[in-house]
Design an enzyme around this catalytic site. Structure first.
Site, PDB file in Angstrom:
ATOM      1  N   ALA A  66      12.177  -1.873  -5.991  1.00  0.00           N
ATOM      2  CA  ALA A  66      11.361  -0.856  -5.328  1.00  0.00           C
ATOM      3  C   ALA A  66      10.427  -0.274  -6.383  1.00  0.00           C
ATOM      4  O   ALA A  66      10.878   0.115  -7.468  1.00  0.00           O
ATOM      5  CB  ALA A  66      12.260   0.230  -4.757  1.00  0.00           C
TER       6      ALA A  66
ATOM      7  N   ASP B 107       0.412 -10.997 -10.444  1.00  0.00           N
ATOM      8  CA  ASP B 107       1.243 -11.567  -9.376  1.00  0.00           C
ATOM      9  C   ASP B 107       0.350 -12.147  -8.271  1.00  0.00           C
ATOM     10  O   ASP B 107       0.625 -13.214  -7.728  1.00  0.00           O
ATOM     11  CB  ASP B 107       2.166 -10.498  -8.779  1.00  0.00           C
ATOM     12  CG  ASP B 107       2.973  -9.780  -9.850  1.00  0.00           C
ATOM     13  OD1 ASP B 107       3.235 -10.394 -10.907  1.00  0.00           O
ATOM     14  OD2 ASP B 107       3.315  -8.603  -9.641  1.00  0.00           O
TER      15      ASP B 107
ATOM     16  N   SER C 121      -6.887  -7.830  -4.696  1.00  0.00           N
ATOM     17  CA  SER C 121      -5.686  -6.978  -4.820  1.00  0.00           C
ATOM     18  C   SER C 121      -5.968  -5.711  -5.628  1.00  0.00           C
ATOM     19  O   SER C 121      -5.391  -4.664  -5.358  1.00  0.00           O
ATOM     20  CB  SER C 121      -4.519  -7.762  -5.432  1.00  0.00           C
ATOM     21  OG  SER C 121      -4.666  -7.888  -6.827  1.00  0.00           O
TER      22      SER C 121
ATOM     23  N   GLY D 134      -1.070  -0.095  -4.794  1.00  0.00           N
ATOM     24  CA  GLY D 134       0.232  -0.733  -4.629  1.00  0.00           C
ATOM     25  C   GLY D 134       0.222  -2.160  -5.146  1.00  0.00           C
ATOM     26  O   GLY D 134      -0.786  -2.656  -5.658  1.00  0.00           O
TER      27      GLY D 134
HETATM   28  O1  RIB Z   1       3.520  -7.062 -11.863  1.00  0.00           O
HETATM   29  C1  RIB Z   1       3.757  -5.817 -11.256  1.00  0.00           C
HETATM   30  C2  RIB Z   1       5.213  -5.629 -10.996  1.00  0.00           C
HETATM   31  O2  RIB Z   1       5.879  -5.564 -12.235  1.00  0.00           O
HETATM   32  C3  RIB Z   1       5.527  -4.339 -10.281  1.00  0.00           C
HETATM   33  O3  RIB Z   1       5.622  -4.531  -8.887  1.00  0.00           O
HETATM   34  C4  RIB Z   1       6.807  -3.870 -10.918  1.00  0.00           C
HETATM   35  O4  RIB Z   1       7.865  -3.892 -10.031  1.00  0.00           O
HETATM   36  C5  RIB Z   1       7.049  -4.822 -12.090  1.00  0.00           C
HETATM   37  O5  RIB Z   1       8.078  -5.700 -11.835  1.00  0.00           O
END
Ligand code: RIB
Length: 312
Positions: free
Chosen positions: A13, A256, A286, A291
Site C-alpha cells: 500500500a 514501473d 503516467s 499516484g
Molecule cells: O516505483 C514506485 C514504487 O516503489 C511505489 O509504488 C512504492 O510502493 C515502491 O515500491
C-alpha cells in the site's frame, strides 16, 4: 491478444504524503495532502502492462488484511490473473511511505515488503506451469534476490524470455546477468551496478557495455527526461523521451510504467526500438497523473501520444 506476461514482484500500500519540502531530521510539520493507494514496483508493472493491453499474471504474497484485500480487489478490477498471488496469514501486507516534495517533484520512499518477504524460491517452482505459458517473464528487486533468480531460471528453462528491472539497485550474483535477456535499470541503478557515473548518454553507453560483458543480451537504460539508451549486439541507439512540459505532476512509478509498457510491446512482437518508445510513452503519460498504479495509462492513450509525437 498475444500470450500473457508473468510478473514477479511485490504489492504494497502506498501512503503518499505531499508537502512543499522534505522534512528535516527530527522535524514535524504540516503537509499538503495524503493519499492511500496500491503500489509496489511489480504490482505497478502488472497494472501498466495490463492497461497497455497485455494479459498479465502476477506472482507475489500478501497478508490476510485490509491492504491484502486492496491488492486482490485491484487484480479483480484490472483483470490481472492472481492465481499465484498467495494470501498468507502469518505476515501483514507491506507498505511504502512516499514523501513527495511538490516544489521540486523529488520523492523519498521507504518500502517494507511485509508478506512478500515470505516468498521463497520454491514458490517459483509452484508457479512454473503459469510462467511456462507466458510470452515474457519480468522481475524486479523488491523480492528476495534468490526468489528473483529462481524466477529467471524457471522462465529460461521453459524458453520464456526474461526482463530484469534491477530496481531498487542491489548487488546481483554474477549468474543473474546471463539469465537476463533484457536488463532495464534507470541511471541511478545502472551507475551503482556498473560502478561508473551514468548521467549522460555516453556514460549510459559505457554502462550498457559493462552489463553486456557480464552476460546480458539487451540493455535498456532509462534516463528520465533524457530518454533511454538501448544496446545489444546489433543496436546502439539513444531513444529521446516524450516532452510532457508543465503537465508533469509526479514521477513516482514512472519506471514501473516504462517496464509494464515495454513488456507489453515486446509481447506484441514490436521491434526493440518501437517497444522502448511504447514504454517511454507509457511512462510519459503516467507522470502527468498522481499516484503509481492508478496513474497507469490505457492502450488508446499511449497510442494517441505515439501518433501525436515523432521523437525518432
Ligand atoms: O516505483 C514506485 C514504487 O516503489 C511505489 O509504488 C512504492 O510502493 C515502491 O515500491
Amino acid at each position: 491478444m498475444s500470450k500473457p506476461i508473468s510478473i514477479l514482484g511485490i504489492f504494497v500500500a502506498d501512503l503518499t504524503f505531499r508537502s512543499n519540502r522534505m522534512p528535516r531530521q527530527g522535524e514535524t510539520f504540516i503537509g499538503n495532502s495524503f493519499k492511500l493507494g496500491p503500489g509496489g514496483k511489480g504490482s505497478n508493472q502488472a497494472v501498466a502492462a495490463r492497461r497497455a493491453g497485455a494479459k498479465t499474471m502476477f506472482i507475489t504474497k500478501v497478508g490476510k488484511d485490509t491492504f491484502g484485500e486492496m491488492a486482490m480487489k485491484l487484480y479483480a478490477d484490472e483483470g490481472i490473473n492472481s492465481e499465484f498471488v498467495w494470501e498468507i496469514p502469518k505476515n501483514s501486507t507491506g507498505a511504502a511511505a512516499i514523501m513527495v516534495n511538490e516544489e521540486s517533484g523529488d520523492n523519498a520512499i521507504i518500502v517494507v515488503p511485509g508478506a512478500a518477504d515470505e516468498l521463497v524460491p520454491d514458490d517459483l517452482e509452484d508457479a512454473e506451469a503459469g510462467i511456462a505459458e507466458c510470452a515474457y517473464f519480468m522481475a524486479s528487486l523488491e523480492v528476495p534476490i534468490p526468489v528473483m533468480q529462481r524466477g529467471l531460471e524457471v522462465a529460461k528453462r521453459n524458453g520464456v524470455p526474461t526482463i530484469l528491472n534491477p530496481a531498487p539497485a542491489a548487488i546481483l550474483p554474477d549468474e543473474v546477468y546471463g539469465l537476463s535477456d533484457y536488463f532495464t535499470p534507470n541511471e541511478t541503478e545502472a551507475s551503482m551496478l556498473a560502478g561508473i557515473p551514468v548521467e549522460t548518454v555516453e556514460q549510459a553507453r559505457d554502462a550498457a557495455k559493462v552489463f553486456m560483458d557480464r552476460g546480458v543480451d539487451t540493455v535498456v537504460i532509462t534516463l528520465g527526461e533524457n530518454g533511454a539508451y538501448v544496446r545489444n549486439s546489433e543496436i546502439r541507439q539513444h531513444v529521446p523521451a516524450f516532452d510532457m512540459g508543465d503537465k508533469v505532476l509526479e514521477t513516482t512509478g514512472a519506471g514501473d510504467a516504462f517496464n509494464g509498457g515495454f513488456a507489453h510491446a515486446l509481447a506484441e512482437g514490436m521491434p526493440l526500438i518501437d517497444a522502448v518508445r511504447f514504454g517511454s510513452a507509457t511512462a510519459a503519460i503516467s507522470v502527468t497523473r498522481l499516484g503509481t498504479a492508478p496513474a497507469m495509462p490505457y492502450n488508446n492513450e499511449i497510442q494517441q501520444l505515439l501518433d501525436s509525437q515523432n521523437t525518432q
